[in-house]
Motif scaffolding. Structure first.
Motif, PDB file in Angstrom:
ATOM      1  N   GLN A   1      12.767   0.344  -3.266  1.00 20.96           N
ATOM      2  CA  GLN A   1      12.854   0.117  -4.698  1.00 20.96           C
ATOM      3  C   GLN A   1      13.919   1.043  -5.277  1.00 20.96           C
ATOM      4  OE1 GLN A   1      10.988  -2.331  -6.009  1.00 20.96           O
ATOM      5  NE2 GLN A   1      10.061  -2.647  -3.983  1.00 20.96           N
ATOM      6  N   ILE A   2      14.680   0.554  -6.232  1.00 22.98           N
ATOM      7  CA  ILE A   2      15.776   1.312  -6.817  1.00 22.98           C
ATOM      8  C   ILE A   2      15.368   1.769  -8.204  1.00 22.98           C
ATOM      9  CG2 ILE A   2      18.184   1.263  -7.525  1.00 22.98           C
ATOM     10  CD1 ILE A   2      18.696  -0.866  -5.459  1.00 22.98           C
TER      11      ILE A   2
ATOM     12  N   PRO B   1      18.599  11.026  -3.615  1.00 21.22           N
ATOM     13  CA  PRO B   1      17.208  11.403  -3.322  1.00 21.22           C
ATOM     14  C   PRO B   1      16.312  10.180  -3.212  1.00 21.22           C
ATOM     15  CG  PRO B   1      17.737  11.863  -5.608  1.00 21.22           C
ATOM     16  CD  PRO B   1      19.018  11.449  -4.952  1.00 21.22           C
ATOM     17  N   PHE B   2      15.276  10.330  -2.421  1.00 15.71           N
ATOM     18  CA  PHE B   2      14.280   9.272  -2.282  1.00 15.71           C
ATOM     19  C   PHE B   2      12.901   9.902  -2.358  1.00 15.71           C
ATOM     20  CE2 PHE B   2      14.438  10.875   1.996  1.00 15.71           C
ATOM     21  CZ  PHE B   2      13.140  10.734   2.463  1.00 15.71           C
ATOM     22  N   ILE B   3      11.930   9.098  -2.702  1.00 17.53           N
ATOM     23  CA  ILE B   3      10.541   9.517  -2.772  1.00 17.53           C
ATOM     24  C   ILE B   3       9.680   8.415  -2.178  1.00 17.53           C
ATOM     25  CG2 ILE B   3      10.460   8.728  -5.178  1.00 17.53           C
ATOM     26  CD1 ILE B   3       8.221  10.724  -5.652  1.00 17.53           C
ATOM     27  N   GLN B   4       8.817   8.781  -1.273  1.00 18.61           N
ATOM     28  CA  GLN B   4       7.943   7.815  -0.601  1.00 18.61           C
ATOM     29  C   GLN B   4       6.524   8.331  -0.647  1.00 18.61           C
ATOM     30  OE1 GLN B   4       9.203   6.709   3.310  1.00 18.61           O
ATOM     31  NE2 GLN B   4       7.272   5.725   3.843  1.00 18.61           N
ATOM     32  N   MET B   5       5.595   7.458  -0.999  1.00 15.15           N
ATOM     33  CA  MET B   5       4.186   7.830  -1.060  1.00 15.15           C
ATOM     34  C   MET B   5       3.321   6.639  -0.706  1.00 15.15           C
ATOM     35  SD  MET B   5       5.311   6.665  -4.037  1.00 15.15           S
ATOM     36  CE  MET B   5       6.056   8.079  -4.825  1.00 15.15           C
ATOM     37  N   SER B   6       2.062   6.901  -0.399  1.00 17.07           N
ATOM     38  CA  SER B   6       1.132   5.851  -0.002  1.00 17.07           C
ATOM     39  C   SER B   6      -0.194   6.069  -0.710  1.00 17.07           C
ATOM     40  CB  SER B   6       0.930   5.875   1.518  1.00 17.07           C
ATOM     41  OG  SER B   6      -0.142   5.024   1.902  1.00 17.07           O
ATOM     42  N   TRP B   7      -0.858   4.979  -1.055  1.00 16.54           N
ATOM     43  CA  TRP B   7      -2.211   5.031  -1.606  1.00 16.54           C
ATOM     44  C   TRP B   7      -3.178   4.247  -0.709  1.00 16.54           C
ATOM     45  CZ3 TRP B   7       2.130   3.031  -3.872  1.00 16.54           C
ATOM     46  CH2 TRP B   7       2.258   1.655  -3.927  1.00 16.54           C
TER      47      TRP B   7
ATOM     48  N   ARG C   1       0.821  -1.213   0.000  1.00 14.68           N
ATOM     49  CA  ARG C   1       0.000   0.000   0.000  1.00 14.68           C
ATOM     50  C   ARG C   1       0.854   1.261   0.000  1.00 14.68           C
ATOM     51  NH1 ARG C   1      -5.290  -1.685  -1.085  1.00 14.68           N
ATOM     52  NH2 ARG C   1      -5.514  -3.751  -0.153  1.00 14.68           N
ATOM     53  N   GLU C   2       2.134   1.116  -0.060  1.00 15.98           N
ATOM     54  CA  GLU C   2       3.035   2.255  -0.087  1.00 15.98           C
ATOM     55  C   GLU C   2       4.288   1.856  -0.841  1.00 15.98           C
ATOM     56  OE1 GLU C   2       3.924   3.313   3.898  1.00 15.98           O
ATOM     57  OE2 GLU C   2       4.694   1.342   4.448  1.00 15.98           O
ATOM     58  N   CYS C   3       5.085   2.876  -1.165  1.00 17.79           N
ATOM     59  CA  CYS C   3       6.269   2.603  -1.968  1.00 17.79           C
ATOM     60  C   CYS C   3       7.373   3.579  -1.572  1.00 17.79           C
ATOM     61  CB  CYS C   3       5.953   2.750  -3.458  1.00 17.79           C
ATOM     62  SG  CYS C   3       7.302   2.292  -4.561  1.00 17.79           S
ATOM     63  N   HIS C   4       8.573   3.055  -1.425  1.00 19.85           N
ATOM     64  CA  HIS C   4       9.760   3.848  -1.106  1.00 19.85           C
ATOM     65  C   HIS C   4      10.762   3.631  -2.229  1.00 19.85           C
ATOM     66  CE1 HIS C   4      12.540   5.854   1.802  1.00 19.85           C
ATOM     67  NE2 HIS C   4      13.440   5.243   1.036  1.00 19.85           N
ATOM     68  N   ILE C   5      11.057   4.694  -2.960  1.00 24.51           N
ATOM     69  CA  ILE C   5      11.926   4.603  -4.138  1.00 24.51           C
ATOM     70  C   ILE C   5      13.168   5.439  -3.899  1.00 24.51           C
ATOM     71  CG2 ILE C   5      12.106   5.020  -6.609  1.00 24.51           C
ATOM     72  CD1 ILE C   5       9.090   4.743  -6.801  1.00 24.51           C
TER      73      ILE C   5
END
Length: 348
Positions: free
Chosen positions: A214-215, A278-284, A185-189
């Motif tokens: 995730q890379i 840099p990283f980007i994290q979001m949730s749905w 339900r979320e992602c960390h890139i």
């Protein structure tokens, strides 16, 4: 084109505004004998009154027809009878709520010359908001100002918004879809450059949980996130797309092992080389408030971790024994020694 030298000007007093507020009366079309409705009567062109921030601007609506894609061009264009904006009881059009009269007066130059000359004292963000409200293109061909830094900042925001839209569709969204197919339900890139390489020891992976990240290899996106303003624009785009719990920043990420340390007892520890990426994290996640804990049936625990509570439970158990003696099972009677059996147990 600029107005002729015989353009008329006057002022109206309204509210607490200054008593000498100029308004615009365009006479460019006055000698043509053509009114607003397109008739050929030899009468003065029609004029309308625009009420903005308590200030009245009297203008010839024909100046707006040359720009039909703008808000005022649609209001006073050929389809004027279908316009939802109606004048008030005084026949004035109340428009541009929340926009100052000074900024609106500056923007009206666009309908006369096609260029907005921003004077000193007017902020570029306010001018940008006014142009967006009136559907006027805000670009270098339209705006002229002294503060180039502020102008370029607004233009960079537009470019960053469009650029991140493409990055989101082409690079980020496929990774998010892959996580969603796994039930996440979320992602960390983590965004690495094209030259970066990741070489982890299978027996001794990094201890910080990077294996769940995730890379994404993209030097272009890496350079995009280098600017904090671009990261703010990216957050705005993700919020517009309905995502939540958005975090964008810079963090250390382990790429390869640097050396191995031997600890007492034969245990080895791998030291990794970390790079700032840099990283980007979001949730749905829809029910994020309900997924942070597991709900079980409320059952009184047998273990005691509080001494005060333990003392209260001991007193409570003693009261239960005094008022409610424990029931003796038949198996306890049969297995008990003869010395512990009550006399009535031998009645049978």
């Amino acid at each position: 084109m600029p107005l002729p030298e015989d353009s008329k000007g006057s002022c109206f007093q309204s509210g607490s505004k200054r008593s000498h507020e100029p308004f615009i009366v365009s006479e460019r079309f006055g000698n043509s004998g053509v009114g607003f409705g397109g008739s050929s009567h030899s009468q003065a062109p029609e004029k309308v009154t625009l009420l903005v921030d308590g200030t009245r601007f009297v203008v010839n609506p024909q100046i707006f027809t040359a720009h039909p894609d703008t808000m005022l061009g649609r209001m006073f264009g050929p389809g004027r009878e279908y316009n939802f904006t109606r004048p008030n009881e005084k026949g004035e059009y109340e428009i541009a709520e929340g926009i100052s009269a000074t900024v609106f007066r500056t923007v009206l130059d666009y309908y006369k010359t096609g260029i907005i000359n921003c004077p000193d004292g007017i902020s570029i963000p306010d001018l940008r908001d006014t142009c967006d409200y009136l559907c006027i293109n805000f670009d270098f061909n339209t705006i002229r100002c002294q503060d180039l830094s502020a102008l370029l900042h607004e233009l960079s925001n537009d470019g960053a918004h469009k650029q991140f839209d493409r990055y989101l569709e082409e690079l980020i969204l496929p990774i998010m879809v892959g996580c969603a197919k796994k039930g996440e339900r979320e992602c960390h890139i983590v965004v690495l450059t094209d030259e970066d390489s990741v070489d982890w020891d299978e027996d001794h992976p990094p201890p910080m949980g990077e294996e769940y990240s995730q890379i994404l290899y993209s030097s272009k996106l890496y350079r995009f996130f280098k600017y904090i303003e671009n990261r703010d624009v990216a957050k705005t785009v993700l919020k517009e797309r309905g995502l939540k719990n958005i975090r964008i920043g810079i963090e250390g990420y382990p790429t390869c092992k640097e050396k191995i340390k031997r600890r007492p007892g034969g245990r080895s520890e791998v030291i990794y080389n970390y790079v700032q990426r840099p990283f980007i994290q979001m949730s749905w996640e829809k029910e994020e408030g309900k997924s942070r804990h597991v709900d079980f049936q409320c059952v009184r625990s047998k273990s005691l971790t509080n001494l005060v509570a333990a003392g209260e439970d001991v007193l409570e158990d003693q009261e239960i024994v005094m008022h409610h003696p424990p029931q003796v099972d038949e198996l306890d009677r049969l297995n008990a020694p003869l010395s512990q059996m009550a006399p009535n147990d031998f009645q049978d």
